[in-house]
Design an enzyme around this catalytic site. Structure first.
Site, PDB file in Angstrom:
ATOM      1  N   PRO A 179     -75.091  11.734   4.998  1.00 51.04           N
ATOM      2  CA  PRO A 179     -75.021  12.935   4.161  1.00 51.04           C
ATOM      3  C   PRO A 179     -73.781  12.902   3.258  1.00 51.04           C
ATOM      4  O   PRO A 179     -72.705  12.484   3.689  1.00 51.04           O
ATOM      5  CB  PRO A 179     -74.921  14.070   5.180  1.00 51.04           C
ATOM      6  CG  PRO A 179     -75.514  13.527   6.431  1.00 51.04           C
ATOM      7  CD  PRO A 179     -75.233  12.050   6.427  1.00 51.04           C
TER       8      PRO A 179
ATOM      9  N   GLY B  24     -68.216  15.040   5.441  1.00 52.02           N
ATOM     10  CA  GLY B  24     -67.247  14.676   6.474  1.00 52.02           C
ATOM     11  C   GLY B  24     -67.613  13.424   7.236  1.00 52.02           C
ATOM     12  O   GLY B  24     -66.997  13.097   8.247  1.00 52.02           O
TER      13      GLY B  24
ATOM     14  N   SER C 128     -68.630   8.403   0.812  1.00 52.24           N
ATOM     15  CA  SER C 128     -68.087   7.711  -0.364  1.00 52.24           C
ATOM     16  C   SER C 128     -67.371   6.437   0.054  1.00 52.24           C
ATOM     17  O   SER C 128     -67.509   5.396  -0.600  1.00 52.24           O
ATOM     18  CB  SER C 128     -67.170   8.627  -1.165  1.00 52.24           C
ATOM     19  OG  SER C 128     -66.136   9.119  -0.357  1.00 52.24           O
TER      20      SER C 128
ATOM     21  N   ALA D 132     -68.041   4.531   2.582  1.00 56.14           N
ATOM     22  CA  ALA D 132     -69.035   3.508   2.945  1.00 56.14           C
ATOM     23  C   ALA D 132     -69.647   2.878   1.694  1.00 56.14           C
ATOM     24  O   ALA D 132     -69.848   1.658   1.630  1.00 56.14           O
ATOM     25  CB  ALA D 132     -70.122   4.126   3.827  1.00 56.14           C
TER      26      ALA D 132
ATOM     27  N   ASP E 227     -60.811   6.713   6.154  1.00 52.26           N
ATOM     28  CA  ASP E 227     -62.250   6.487   5.937  1.00 52.26           C
ATOM     29  C   ASP E 227     -62.555   5.043   5.565  1.00 52.26           C
ATOM     30  O   ASP E 227     -63.496   4.437   6.072  1.00 52.26           O
ATOM     31  CB  ASP E 227     -62.752   7.330   4.757  1.00 52.26           C
ATOM     32  CG  ASP E 227     -62.959   8.779   5.125  1.00 52.26           C
ATOM     33  OD1 ASP E 227     -62.289   9.238   6.072  1.00 52.26           O
ATOM     34  OD2 ASP E 227     -63.778   9.433   4.467  1.00 52.26           O
TER      35      ASP E 227
HETATM   36  O1  PMV Z   1     -64.383  14.753   4.412  1.00 49.71           O
HETATM   37  P1  PMV Z   1     -63.929  13.331   4.442  1.00 49.71           P
HETATM   38  O2  PMV Z   1     -64.794  12.453   5.304  1.00 49.71           O
HETATM   39  O3  PMV Z   1     -63.722  12.768   3.066  1.00 49.71           O
HETATM   40  O4  PMV Z   1     -62.490  13.314   5.150  1.00 49.71           O
HETATM   41  C1  PMV Z   1     -61.360  13.923   4.571  1.00 49.71           C
HETATM   42  C2  PMV Z   1     -60.234  13.776   5.536  1.00 49.71           C
HETATM   43  C3  PMV Z   1     -58.882  14.312   5.059  1.00 49.71           C
HETATM   44  O5  PMV Z   1     -57.964  14.013   6.112  1.00 49.71           O
HETATM   45  C4  PMV Z   1     -58.930  15.814   4.865  1.00 49.71           C
HETATM   46  C5  PMV Z   1     -58.423  13.665   3.782  1.00 49.71           C
HETATM   47  C6  PMV Z   1     -58.132  12.179   3.931  1.00 49.71           C
HETATM   48  O6  PMV Z   1     -58.210  11.482   2.913  1.00 49.71           O
HETATM   49  O7  PMV Z   1     -57.790  11.722   5.014  1.00 49.71           O
END
Ligand code: PMV
Length: 329
Positions: free
Chosen positions: A111, A115, A119, A121, A163
């Site tokens: 999705p 979270g 992006s 991946a 990520d």
């Molecule tokens: O929502 P995601 O999967 O892009 O994760 C963001 C995580 C944060 O800690 C809020 C920002 C980051 O780049 O680590």
């Protein structure tokens, strides 16, 4: 033609605090972005994206380097094209082929903006596939590093390495500033609930930054998340039932701290409470928050079943730890 795929991730602990140099532990999960790349005879870039949980779209780019000539119907689509564009630039750089053009097809069952690291991946898989198409097989660590540069550019320097490193390496990882390591972790019984929406990462990160600047107790909350991560890390080395129970308790605590920092949402809280009441060992939002996904720990079917009946939950699925990171087929 080369195809590569890379996993999404959940944050076991540490999102947001990781932006301020605290450690975080993301875990790669078996939901993947698959990118197929074929070099063109000209310097153009054509991107075909399917299954991004949006309408499929096709974008054709003109000369290299400029912004894609696309009227993106929404900001997420625009971001998706920026990520692919940035990834292709990294592959060109790695292969010393600044004029290389490509046809790129992106397929993903992660999705978008929820979270789960969609992006990251896409960027990781695109860099690996495009570099390989140009005859350069990049080491996953280099893919991670280059993917981080792309995310940092697109997100105006607000991204952590969490990520991209997790997607490139697979498994559970620990990220603290530039220090990125893989961890030995058991396959945790993750259940993911998705509210069908997404949060604005930039806005949410900015909100935490403001709170942290304004109140010492908000800065303490961020530091407390770091302490919690260090505690949780030690638990991952144990494989007994008790350790799993404690991990769950720390996930609950982490969600509470994130809630205090203002990054949860009613839908996320509802799913978290449904999971807890169903007997999950712990549950928390994952990623930036504001909407998107929660992750719960439950080896039984109870949480999955309960979330099926939770009005705030649009999709629920189990997600195994993805032990493989980026894979070039
Ligand atoms: O929502 P995601 O999967 O892009 O994760 C963001 C995580 C944060 O800690 C809020 C920002 C980051 O780049 O680590």
């Amino acid at each position: 033609m080369v195809t590569a795929h890379a996993p999404g991730k959940v944050y076991l602990f540490g999102e947001h605090a990781v932006v301020y140099g605290e450690p975080a532990i993301p875990c790669a999960v078996e939901r993947r972005a698959t990118v197929t790349v074929e070099e063109r005879s000209d310097a153009r870039l054509r991107v075909d994206a399917k299954d991004l949980q949006l309408e499929g779209f096709t974008v054709e780019y003109g000369e290299t380097g400029g912004d894609p000539a696309v009227e993106a119907p929404n900001p997420m689509l625009e971001a998706a094209t920026q990520y692919v564009d940035g990834a292709v630039s990294q592959a060109r750089d790695a292969a010393d082929a600044p004029e290389a053009g490509f046809d790129v097809t992106v397929e993903s069952d992660i999705p978008l903006g929820a979270g789960l690291g969609s992006s990251a991946a896409v960027v990781v898989a695109t860099i690996a596939a495009a570099a390989s198409e140009l005859g350069v097989d990049l080491d996953p660590r280099e893919v991670a590093d280059r993917a981080y540069q792309v995310e940092a550019d697109v997100q105006d320097g607000q991204a952590s390495r969490a990520d991209t490193f997790c997607s490139a390496m697979g498994g559970a990882v620990r990220v603290e500033g530039d220090d990125c390591r893989t961890l030995d972790a058991p396959d945790l019984p993750f259940v993911i609930g998705y509210d069908g929406g997404s949060g604005d990462t930039g806005e949410l990160v900015a909100g935490v930054r403001e709170l942290r600047d304004e109140y010492d107790f908000a800065a303490d909350t961020v530091a407390a998340i770091g302490d919690l991560v260090r505690e949780g890390e030690a638990l991952l080395e144990r494989e007994d039932e008790g350790a799993l129970t404690e991990l769950g308790r720390l996930m609950d605590f982490d969600h509470g701290l994130l809630e205090a920092l203002g990054v949860s949402a009613r839908s996320l809280d509802s799913m978290v409470w449904t999971a807890r009441e169903a007997g999950a060992l712990g549950a928390k939002l994952t990623g930036a928050g504001g909407g998107g996904c929660i992750v719960a720990l439950d080896a039984t079917d109870a949480t999955e079943t309960a979330l099926t009946y939770e009005a705030a939950c649009e999709q629920v699925f189990r997600a195994e730890l993805a032990t493989d990171g980026v894979v070039v087929e």
